[in-house]
Design a protein around this motif. Structure first.
Motif, PDB file in Angstrom:
ATOM      1  N   MET A   1    -103.784   8.384 -58.504  1.00 52.77           N
ATOM      2  CA  MET A   1    -103.467   9.074 -59.718  1.00 52.77           C
ATOM      3  C   MET A   1    -102.108   8.571 -60.208  1.00 52.77           C
ATOM      4  O   MET A   1    -101.145   8.543 -59.451  1.00 52.77           O
ATOM      5  N   MET A   2    -102.055   8.202 -61.438  1.00 47.34           N
ATOM      6  CA  MET A   2    -100.805   7.707 -62.034  1.00 47.34           C
ATOM      7  C   MET A   2    -100.022   8.885 -62.611  1.00 47.34           C
ATOM      8  O   MET A   2    -100.562   9.684 -63.359  1.00 47.34           O
ATOM      9  N   MET A   3     -98.751   8.937 -62.212  1.00 47.53           N
ATOM     10  CA  MET A   3     -97.875   9.981 -62.745  1.00 47.53           C
ATOM     11  C   MET A   3     -96.598   9.334 -63.227  1.00 47.53           C
ATOM     12  O   MET A   3     -96.130   8.356 -62.641  1.00 47.53           O
ATOM     13  N   PRO A   4     -96.008   9.870 -64.292  1.00 56.35           N
ATOM     14  CA  PRO A   4     -94.746   9.306 -64.769  1.00 56.35           C
ATOM     15  C   PRO A   4     -93.632   9.540 -63.748  1.00 56.35           C
ATOM     16  O   PRO A   4     -93.639  10.519 -63.001  1.00 56.35           O
ATOM     17  N   SER A   5     -92.670   8.667 -63.728  1.00 55.19           N
ATOM     18  CA  SER A   5     -91.568   8.794 -62.766  1.00 55.19           C
ATOM     19  C   SER A   5     -90.547   9.841 -63.201  1.00 55.19           C
ATOM     20  O   SER A   5     -89.756  10.300 -62.391  1.00 55.19           O
ATOM     21  N   THR A   6     -90.558  10.207 -64.472  1.00 58.07           N
ATOM     22  CA  THR A   6     -89.638  11.206 -64.983  1.00 58.07           C
ATOM     23  C   THR A   6     -90.430  12.397 -65.504  1.00 58.07           C
ATOM     24  O   THR A   6     -91.329  12.240 -66.317  1.00 58.07           O
ATOM     25  N   ILE A   7     -90.084  13.572 -65.021  1.00 58.00           N
ATOM     26  CA  ILE A   7     -90.725  14.802 -65.493  1.00 58.00           C
ATOM     27  C   ILE A   7     -89.652  15.618 -66.201  1.00 58.00           C
ATOM     28  O   ILE A   7     -88.600  15.910 -65.633  1.00 58.00           O
ATOM     29  N   ARG A   8     -89.929  15.984 -67.426  1.00 62.88           N
ATOM     30  CA  ARG A   8     -88.956  16.738 -68.226  1.00 62.88           C
ATOM     31  C   ARG A   8     -89.461  18.152 -68.456  1.00 62.88           C
ATOM     32  O   ARG A   8     -90.625  18.366 -68.746  1.00 62.88           O
ATOM     33  N   ALA A   9     -88.563  19.106 -68.336  1.00 62.81           N
ATOM     34  CA  ALA A   9     -88.916  20.510 -68.570  1.00 62.81           C
ATOM     35  C   ALA A   9     -88.759  20.828 -70.047  1.00 62.81           C
ATOM     36  O   ALA A   9     -87.836  20.354 -70.710  1.00 62.81           O
ATOM     37  N   ARG A  10     -89.675  21.609 -70.541  1.00 64.11           N
ATOM     38  CA  ARG A  10     -89.584  22.056 -71.926  1.00 64.11           C
ATOM     39  C   ARG A  10     -89.012  23.468 -71.919  1.00 64.11           C
ATOM     40  O   ARG A  10     -89.644  24.407 -71.444  1.00 64.11           O
ATOM     41  N   ILE A  11     -87.796  23.628 -72.418  1.00 69.46           N
ATOM     42  CA  ILE A  11     -87.122  24.924 -72.413  1.00 69.46           C
ATOM     43  C   ILE A  11     -87.205  25.498 -73.817  1.00 69.46           C
ATOM     44  O   ILE A  11     -86.731  24.898 -74.776  1.00 69.46           O
ATOM     45  N   THR A  12     -87.795  26.674 -73.909  1.00 66.59           N
ATOM     46  CA  THR A  12     -87.933  27.346 -75.200  1.00 66.59           C
ATOM     47  C   THR A  12     -87.227  28.691 -75.136  1.00 66.59           C
ATOM     48  O   THR A  12     -86.753  29.123 -74.077  1.00 66.59           O
ATOM     49  N   ALA A  13     -87.178  29.366 -76.270  1.00 66.32           N
ATOM     50  CA  ALA A  13     -86.565  30.694 -76.316  1.00 66.32           C
ATOM     51  C   ALA A  13     -87.348  31.677 -75.457  1.00 66.32           C
ATOM     52  O   ALA A  13     -86.764  32.554 -74.813  1.00 66.32           O
ATOM     53  N   GLU A  14     -88.667  31.523 -75.420  1.00 68.16           N
ATOM     54  CA  GLU A  14     -89.480  32.415 -74.595  1.00 68.16           C
ATOM     55  C   GLU A  14     -89.142  32.288 -73.114  1.00 68.16           C
ATOM     56  O   GLU A  14     -89.135  33.280 -72.388  1.00 68.16           O
ATOM     57  N   SER A  15     -88.873  31.079 -72.664  1.00 66.93           N
ATOM     58  CA  SER A  15     -88.553  30.902 -71.244  1.00 66.93           C
ATOM     59  C   SER A  15     -87.223  31.567 -70.891  1.00 66.93           C
ATOM     60  O   SER A  15     -87.056  32.056 -69.774  1.00 66.93           O
ATOM     61  N   TYR A  16     -86.287  31.601 -71.831  1.00 72.30           N
ATOM     62  CA  TYR A  16     -85.045  32.324 -71.569  1.00 72.30           C
ATOM     63  C   TYR A  16     -85.323  33.817 -71.437  1.00 72.30           C
ATOM     64  O   TYR A  16     -84.805  34.487 -70.551  1.00 72.30           O
ATOM     65  N   TYR A  17     -86.146  34.349 -72.335  1.00 66.88           N
ATOM     66  CA  TYR A  17     -86.465  35.778 -72.273  1.00 66.88           C
ATOM     67  C   TYR A  17     -87.224  36.118 -71.003  1.00 66.88           C
ATOM     68  O   TYR A  17     -86.971  37.132 -70.359  1.00 66.88           O
ATOM     69  N   LEU A  18     -88.173  35.268 -70.621  1.00 64.82           N
ATOM     70  CA  LEU A  18     -88.979  35.539 -69.438  1.00 64.82           C
ATOM     71  C   LEU A  18     -88.163  35.437 -68.149  1.00 64.82           C
ATOM     72  O   LEU A  18     -88.501  36.060 -67.144  1.00 64.82           O
ATOM     73  N   GLY A  19     -87.097  34.678 -68.144  1.00 64.46           N
ATOM     74  CA  GLY A  19     -86.269  34.547 -66.958  1.00 64.46           C
ATOM     75  C   GLY A  19     -85.052  35.444 -66.950  1.00 64.46           C
ATOM     76  O   GLY A  19     -84.690  36.024 -65.927  1.00 64.46           O
ATOM     77  N   PHE A  20     -84.420  35.590 -68.098  1.00 66.93           N
ATOM     78  CA  PHE A  20     -83.139  36.291 -68.153  1.00 66.93           C
ATOM     79  C   PHE A  20     -83.307  37.810 -68.124  1.00 66.93           C
ATOM     80  O   PHE A  20     -82.634  38.499 -67.354  1.00 66.93           O
TER      81      PHE A  20
END
Length: 52
Positions: A1-20
């Motif tokens: 299985m081919m996977m990219p060597s760099t994985i980037r996280a997508r940070i949105t306003a919802e993720s701040y609310y869900l974590g904070f």
């Protein structure tokens, strides 16, 4: 299985609310429960626990 060597996280306003907000609420709730537990004890019992 081919996977990219760099994985980037997508940070949105919802993720701040869900974590904070749950993290903040759990911290406040834990502090309140500990405070209530200490407040209900008698002063002499607290000093006895500190000595040991």
């Amino acid at each position: 299985m081919m996977m990219p060597s760099t994985i980037r996280a997508r940070i949105t306003a919802e993720s701040y609310y869900l974590g904070f907000i749950p993290g903040l609420l759990s911290t406040v709730a834990g502090t309140m429960l500990a405070g209530i537990g200490i407040y209900r004890r008698q002063t002499s019992q607290l000093f006895k626990e500190l000595e040991t």
